[in-house]
Write a protein that holds these residues in place. Structure first.
Motif, PDB file in Angstrom:
ATOM      1  N   ARG A 203       0.899  -1.429   0.034  1.00  0.00           N
ATOM      2  CA  ARG A 203      -0.123  -0.181  -0.121  1.00  0.00           C
ATOM      3  C   ARG A 203       0.790   1.353  -0.074  1.00  0.00           C
ATOM      4  NH1 ARG A 203      -3.854   0.116   4.942  1.00  0.00           N
ATOM      5  NH2 ARG A 203      -4.773   2.084   3.749  1.00  0.00           N
ATOM      6  N   LEU A 204       2.245   1.141   0.850  1.00  0.00           N
ATOM      7  CA  LEU A 204       2.749   2.461   0.887  1.00  0.00           C
ATOM      8  C   LEU A 204       3.417   2.657  -0.315  1.00  0.00           C
ATOM      9  CD1 LEU A 204       4.313   4.363   2.342  1.00  0.00           C
ATOM     10  CD2 LEU A 204       5.800   2.988   3.279  1.00  0.00           C
ATOM     11  N   ILE A 205       4.061   1.398  -1.174  1.00  0.00           N
ATOM     12  CA  ILE A 205       4.701   1.774  -2.394  1.00  0.00           C
ATOM     13  C   ILE A 205       3.950   2.285  -3.394  1.00  0.00           C
ATOM     14  CG2 ILE A 205       6.005   0.484  -4.142  1.00  0.00           C
ATOM     15  CD1 ILE A 205       7.041  -1.484  -2.394  1.00  0.00           C
ATOM     16  N   ASN A 206       2.659   1.745  -3.495  1.00  0.00           N
ATOM     17  CA  ASN A 206       1.347   2.147  -4.120  1.00  0.00           C
ATOM     18  C   ASN A 206       1.269   3.384  -4.059  1.00  0.00           C
ATOM     19  OD1 ASN A 206      -0.715   1.364  -6.591  1.00  0.00           O
ATOM     20  ND2 ASN A 206      -1.985   2.190  -4.993  1.00  0.00           N
ATOM     21  N   GLN A 207       1.159   4.150  -2.838  1.00  0.00           N
ATOM     22  CA  GLN A 207       0.847   5.314  -2.601  1.00  0.00           C
ATOM     23  C   GLN A 207       2.091   6.330  -3.296  1.00  0.00           C
ATOM     24  OE1 GLN A 207      -1.823   6.810  -1.180  1.00  0.00           O
ATOM     25  NE2 GLN A 207      -1.225   8.797  -0.615  1.00  0.00           N
ATOM     26  N   MET A 208       3.175   6.105  -2.984  1.00  0.00           N
ATOM     27  CA  MET A 208       4.298   6.317  -3.734  1.00  0.00           C
ATOM     28  C   MET A 208       4.386   6.646  -5.047  1.00  0.00           C
ATOM     29  SD  MET A 208       7.475   4.889  -1.670  1.00  0.00           S
ATOM     30  CE  MET A 208       7.778   4.987   0.263  1.00  0.00           C
ATOM     31  N   SER A 209       3.666   5.394  -5.557  1.00  0.00           N
ATOM     32  CA  SER A 209       3.672   5.514  -7.454  1.00  0.00           C
ATOM     33  C   SER A 209       2.426   6.504  -7.651  1.00  0.00           C
ATOM     34  CB  SER A 209       3.414   4.155  -7.754  1.00  0.00           C
ATOM     35  OG  SER A 209       2.055   3.743  -7.559  1.00  0.00           O
ATOM     36  N   VAL A 210       1.480   6.843  -7.016  1.00  0.00           N
ATOM     37  CA  VAL A 210       0.536   7.585  -7.313  1.00  0.00           C
ATOM     38  C   VAL A 210       0.823   9.149  -7.211  1.00  0.00           C
ATOM     39  CG1 VAL A 210      -1.926   8.177  -6.711  1.00  0.00           C
ATOM     40  CG2 VAL A 210      -1.565   5.834  -6.770  1.00  0.00           C
ATOM     41  N   VAL A 211       1.358   9.346  -6.013  1.00  0.00           N
ATOM     42  CA  VAL A 211       1.527  10.855  -5.660  1.00  0.00           C
ATOM     43  C   VAL A 211       2.775  11.381  -6.120  1.00  0.00           C
ATOM     44  CG1 VAL A 211      -0.401  10.573  -3.757  1.00  0.00           C
ATOM     45  CG2 VAL A 211       2.176  10.737  -3.309  1.00  0.00           C
ATOM     46  N   ASN A 212       3.759  10.650  -6.296  1.00  0.00           N
ATOM     47  CA  ASN A 212       5.184  11.133  -6.640  1.00  0.00           C
ATOM     48  C   ASN A 212       5.036  11.532  -8.037  1.00  0.00           C
ATOM     49  OD1 ASN A 212       8.205  10.215  -7.880  1.00  0.00           O
ATOM     50  ND2 ASN A 212       8.339  11.431  -6.204  1.00  0.00           N
ATOM     51  N   ASN A 213       5.544  12.828  -8.227  1.00  0.00           N
ATOM     52  CA  ASN A 213       5.603  13.380  -9.593  1.00  0.00           C
ATOM     53  C   ASN A 213       6.981  13.410 -10.355  1.00  0.00           C
ATOM     54  OD1 ASN A 213       6.687  15.771  -8.247  1.00  0.00           O
ATOM     55  ND2 ASN A 213       4.462  16.443  -8.064  1.00  0.00           N
TER      56      ASN A 213
END
Length: 305
Positions: A203-213
């Motif tokens: 879940r944390l890695i997915n959050q990184m993938s979604v919000v990191n630009n």
């Protein structure tokens, strides 16, 4: 800004190479009960961050290594060319690894003792992490408290100050609420398939993938770890093996062949870390060069670096 790497468990590696009388690696492991008399045994400072640091030194890339340490470990780091002024010690234990190498490859037997969490995160480490031009997340699988540690890292590079980090009690919930992050991320978590916190780590890695630009942010894995992260769509995903490297970016896939080694490898331990060091070298020049990672890894494996 100083490149800071490590922030991961450390190991004293006992490396065992099984060789024939003429000095070549043997084809098969000895049978149980056999006394093998042609082994070469060495002891070195290990861990992913340490391996990367050693290669970066050979590439003349200045950096700081943040790693658990003891007096013995500091001596072994010096033998690898990593000087004490390059090191910021984390207050945590140093584990043990036994690596056994023969012709088909190597196996690693790990006894992790570095537990990294809020108690090990101090103001100096926070400053080094915040100021590093690349945020390197590595070796999650061998840190039992990685969910807290990685959440703190993520919050820190997303704008949280040190006081906020130390006052917070539920870091993962706060980390999953981050909505914007522009840091250059380089993740190679290693296998987390058997980690007790696998679900939340994904879940944390997915959050990184979604919000990191940041357009150069990367998630790296080898072929065995690829299935752990197959549902995650990072800016860039790199899958590296001994035969090929796949680079996924913007729905495109580029496959790079890995050339055969021009001489017998002196070790297999650290091959992925040397590849990562080559990627770090290219990221410092604001680009991703897969072939540079392949070249550095091949040179490392054959003792030409």
């Amino acid at each position: 800004m100083t490149l800071a790497i490590g922030f991961d468990p450390a190991f004293i590696d006992t490396l065992v190479a099984l060789k024939s009388p003429d000095g070549r690696l043997i084809d098969e492991l000895p049978k149980p009960g056999h006394h093998f008399r042609n082994a070469t045994i060495s002891r070195i400072a290990g861990g992913n961050g340490v391996n990367i640091s050693s290669v970066l030194n050979k590439l003349n890339i200045e950096h700081k290594l943040i790693v658990p340490s003891t007096d013995l470990f500091m001596n072994l780091l010096e033998e690898r060319g990593i000087e004490s002024n390059q090191i910021e010690a984390i207050d945590a234990g140093v584990g043990e690894t036994v690596g056994v190498t023969w012709k088909p490859g190597e196996i690693q037997l790990n006894d992790p003792r570095s537990v990294l969490g809020l108690n090990q995160w101090n103001e100096t480490i926070d400053k080094l992490w915040k100021e590093s031009p690349i945020k390197l997340f590595i070796n999650w699988g061998l840190n039992s408290s990685i969910l807290e540690w990685a959440s703190i890292q993520w919050l820190s590079c997303s704008g949280w100050n040190f006081e906020e980090l130390t006052e917070e009690k539920n870091h993962i919930n706060q980390a999953l609420e981050i909505q914007d992050n522009n840091a250059l991320l380089l993740l190679e978590p290693s296998s987390i398939s058997k980690h007790r916190d696998k679900k939340n780590l994904l879940r944390l890695i997915n959050q990184m993938s979604v919000v990191n630009n940041h357009p150069l942010s990367i998630l790296c894995a080898n072929e065995e770890e690829e299935k752990d992260f197959e549902s995650i769509k990072f800016q860039n995903t790199i899958i590296h093996t001994s035969q090929y490297v796949k680079h996924y970016s913007n729905d495109n896939i580029i496959i790079y062949d890995v050339p055969s080694l021009n001489k017998e490898p002196i070790t297999f331990v650290g091959a992925g870390d040397s590849f990562l060091a080559g990627i770090i070298q290219s990221l410092l020049s604001n680009r991703i060069e897969i072939n540079n990672g392949i070249k550095i890894a091949n040179n490392f494996l054959t003792g030409q670096l």
